[in-house]
Motif scaffolding. Structure first.
Motif: not given
Length: 761
Positions: A683-693
């Motif tokens: 959920s949130v971790p995967a979304s932040i990771w995607t926004a980061f990369m």
């Protein structure tokens, strides 16, 4: 004349003509015979009637003799006059106030005596004065930390000072300082008696404190002695200045002075001052800028143009005028000068903001991996180029800011990226502000790893004969040997008989629990340690539940371990310092080291393939929107104590971990937010990771992973656990090759004490 002659009035001897009337007559000495008898003019002895009776006559004779001697002594004393004293004070013969007022002779003698003693004391003091070693503070310089480009600074350590050579500066820089601070510098002997006298009188009168010091005296104070406002300290300063002037060239004195004095804005030395006030190096200062800096030296904090523009302009004009009078500036050039504009200055703590975590980690790495101490690091002017890529770091900070606004205030976020080819840390977000919370979420916090530990068991399994084709029953709520209660899948899902690729993609707990028991938890633990997980990680025990991630590593540990996978099986120690160089070039350090091959490339190729399916079809499919090959793993710990997403390409590994900090720093279950009933790794971790990369990948070419190697042998589906009565039965159970449905597990440790709730993918 008898023995008492001349004492008739009792006040002293009667003057005699023969001696001018000034000397008293000498009394005739009386013998015993005189006292007892007399002779007649004819020589006949006439008895003394008064002493004829011997009895009782002796005391009278003794008294007479004693009185005569006393009288003789008094007479002699009167003849000699009063006894002289070396210092006639209080004054003899004076009365009242005059008795206590010293004579001019006494005053003059005292002054001459004190002056002589003082002169000889100064001569001796000067002769015994030696130039000491510079105080530590005078030599301290800023250590500057840069991004990987070697040009953009991240921050500094220690005192804000950079030493420069006077030969590298325009002449007008030194001339401006001389004009403002000591116009006789090039001619004086190191001290100015007129300046000292003027300052003394001013201080005695109660005026603003003045030092009366020349440039050489100020240099002696700041470079060798340290601040001392007492008169004794000023005397020492003057003597040392005289000695320095005899032994050092004027240009050397001026150079050291320019590198030592305080200019305000936290800046010591002309180089730091030029950068703080004008954003340029000292070698690029203009005449106007130099005059302003020189003018505010006596009180830089008070005369900074941002605080007192009127006074700073007066001082600037004064300096320019003196430069004209001294001949170092032409009048026409002086008339053309315009008061310089300074840059904005905001007092900031060096370690403030997200960058503070990087600076602190740099310091920790250097002091732990080299012989350089923290004090040396903060004082010897090192240039430190980190491995932090500024665009990637900026993207990490921006991604952290995408955290939903309703997230609990005690939620912590850790973001870190590593280059798998050498272990260089290219981005690190340890928190929003180091000053507020001086604990790095990446390197110091720990969180339960959850399902991010499953790849280590998969590596161990492939090393020990298993294959990606190996199948296991993936139903929910299964009894697995070694667990103290049935193992559950996330959300109660059952998958039937599946291979290890699908089990990895869907993060099926029951399959990995069986796999770990089959190969032995010790092998899984060994794989994790070889990958980069420290063997002292809390709860890193070889128990059946090891595969479900009860251990609590640091996020940086997970980054290093996954970088080992991304590199094809070669482990590199993570590091932040690309290059450390001292000013004289005698010390240097680089965190980069030789990698160690810890896994077979074919095993890692298969593990990587299985992890790509997490993004392609499993719990990490949020990252699929980035449209490139990405391998990764989600993880949610038991009781939802943490949530992770770790993804990588052949060029970069990035970790996002979130966890909730309870009272006293204890971990607690994450409070749901952003509309999720449970915060999982997908959920949130995967979304932040995607926004980061997303911005990071925009500048990074697409690189394919090595092809799947298909190590191991294809095994028949193996049931290694018995479903409980509440488990959903599989439609076509596959019999085990052994007579018993539940084989004896590999001797393992005791059942896991860690809760085995429902960690997710």
């Amino acid at each position: 004349m008898t023995g008492s002659q001349g004492h008739g009035d009792g006040r002293g001897p009667t003057p005699e003509r023969g001696n001018g009337g000034f000397d008293a007559p000498t009394p005739r000495r009386m013998s015993t015979r005189d006292a007892t008898s007399s002779r007649s003019p004819g020589g006949a002895q006439i008895p003394n009637r008064a002493g004829s009776a011997r009895t009782g006559s002796t005391p009278g004779i003794a008294a007479t003799r004693s009185s005569a001697r006393a009288e003789a002594a008094r007479t002699a004393a009167r003849r000699r006059g009063p006894k002289r004293r070396v210092i006639d004070y209080p004054r003899r013969g004076k009365t009242g106030l005059r008795r206590w007022l010293p004579s001019w002779r006494l005053l003059l003698g005292s002054v001459l005596t004190v002056g002589a003693l003082g002169f000889f004391a100064v001569v001796i003091a000067y002769a015994t004065t030696t130039i000491p070693k510079p105080i530590d503070f005078a030599k301290k310089q800023t250590a500057t930390i840069y991004y990987a480009d070697g040009k953009t600074p991240i921050g500094t350590f220690g005192i804000k000072r950079e030493l420069v050579k006077i030969g590298d500066l325009p002449d007008f820089v030194g001339n401006a300082v001389v004009a403002s601070e000591d116009r006789t510098f090039w001619k004086n002997s190191g001290v100015s008696l007129t300046g000292i006298g003027r300052a003394f009188l001013n201080n005695v009168r109660g005026g603003r404190q003045q030092g009366g010091s020349t440039i050489t005296q100020q240099y002696a104070e700041t470079y060798f002695l340290g601040t001392n406002k007492s008169y004794v300290g000023k005397i020492k300063e003057a003597l040392l200045a005289l000695k320095i002037d005899q032994q050092q060239e004027k240009k050397q004195i001026l150079e050291n002075y320019l590198n030592t004095i305080y200019f305000g804005r936290g800046s010591y030395g002309i180089e730091a001052a030029a950068k703080s006030y004008f954003g340029v190096s000292a070698k690029d200062l203009t005449v106007s800028q130099s005059a302003m800096l020189a003018g505010i030296i006596p009180s830089p904090n008070n005369w900074d143009p941002r605080k007192n523009p009127t006074e700073s302009k007066i001082r600037w004009q004064r300096t320019l005028d003196y430069m004209v009078l001294d001949g170092s500036l032409k009048q026409a050039d002086r008339d053309a000068q315009v008061f310089p504009t300074t840059i904005e200055y905001t007092r900031q703590d060096t370690l403030g903001g997200p960058e503070g975590y990087i600076l602190d980690s740099v310091k920790r790495e250097i002091t732990s991996r080299t012989a350089i101490t923290a004090d040396e690091l903060a004082s010897q002017g090192f240039k430190i180029v980190t491995t932090i890529d500024k665009p990637t770091q900026d993207a990490a900070v921006a991604a952290a800011a995408t955290m939903p606004k309703d997230a609990p205030p005690n939620l912590r976020t850790a973001i870190v990226s590593v280059d798998p080819k050498d272990g260089a840390i290219v981005a690190m977000y340890g928190g929003p502000d180091f000053i507020t919370r001086p604990q790095n979420a990446v390197t110091q916090d720990i969180a339960q790893a959850g399902s991010t530990f499953k790849p280590f068991t998969l590596i161990a399994a492939l090393e020990n004969g298993e294959s990606l084709h190996s199948t296991f029953t993936g139903n929910n709520n299964m009894v697995v040997p070694g667990f103290d209660k049935p193992v559950k899948n996330f959300d109660g899902a059952s998958f039937g008989v599946i291979d290890l690729v699908k089990a990895t993609a869907q993060s099926v707990n029951t399959v990995f629990a069986q796999l770990n028991v089959k190969i032995g938890p010790g092998k899984s633990r060994d794989a994790a340690i070889r990958a980069g997980i420290p063997d002292n990680t809390p709860a890193l025990d070889p128990v059946p539940s090891f595969v479900l991630g009860p251990a609590s590593p640091h996020p940086i540990d997970m980054a290093e371990a996954y970088a080992t996978i991304a590199s094809g099986g070669t482990r590199h120690q993570t590091f932040l310092v690309g290059k450390l160089t001292s000013l004289d070039g005698t010390s240097s350090y680089s965190g980069a080291g030789q990698g160690t091959s810890v896994f077979r490339p074919d095993v890692i190729a298969d593990v990587t393939y299985a992890m790509t399916q997490v993004v392609e079809q499993g719990s990490g499919k949020t990252a699929k929107t980035l449209k490139r090959p990405i391998a990764g793993k989600t993880g949610t710990s038991s009781d939802n104590m943490s949530a992770w997403f770790i993804g990588f390409t052949p060029q970069i590994v990035s970790v996002v971990a979130i966890y909730q900090e309870g009272p006293g720093g204890a971990a607690e279950s994450i409070t749901p937010f952003a509309g999720f009933k449970q915060i999982t790794g997908g959920s949130v971790p995967a979304s932040i990771w995607t926004a980061f990369m997303k911005p990071v990948f925009a500048k990074m070419p697409i690189v394919q992973f090595p092809p799947r190697a298909n190590v191991g042998v294809t095994a028949s589906p193996t049931v290694t656990a018995t479903p409980t009565p509440t488990a959903t039965p599989t439609p076509t159970p596959t019999p085990t090759p052994t007579p018993t449905p539940t084989p004896t597990p590999t001797p393992t440790p005791t059942a896991s004490p860690t809760p085995t709730g429902s960690p997710t993918a």
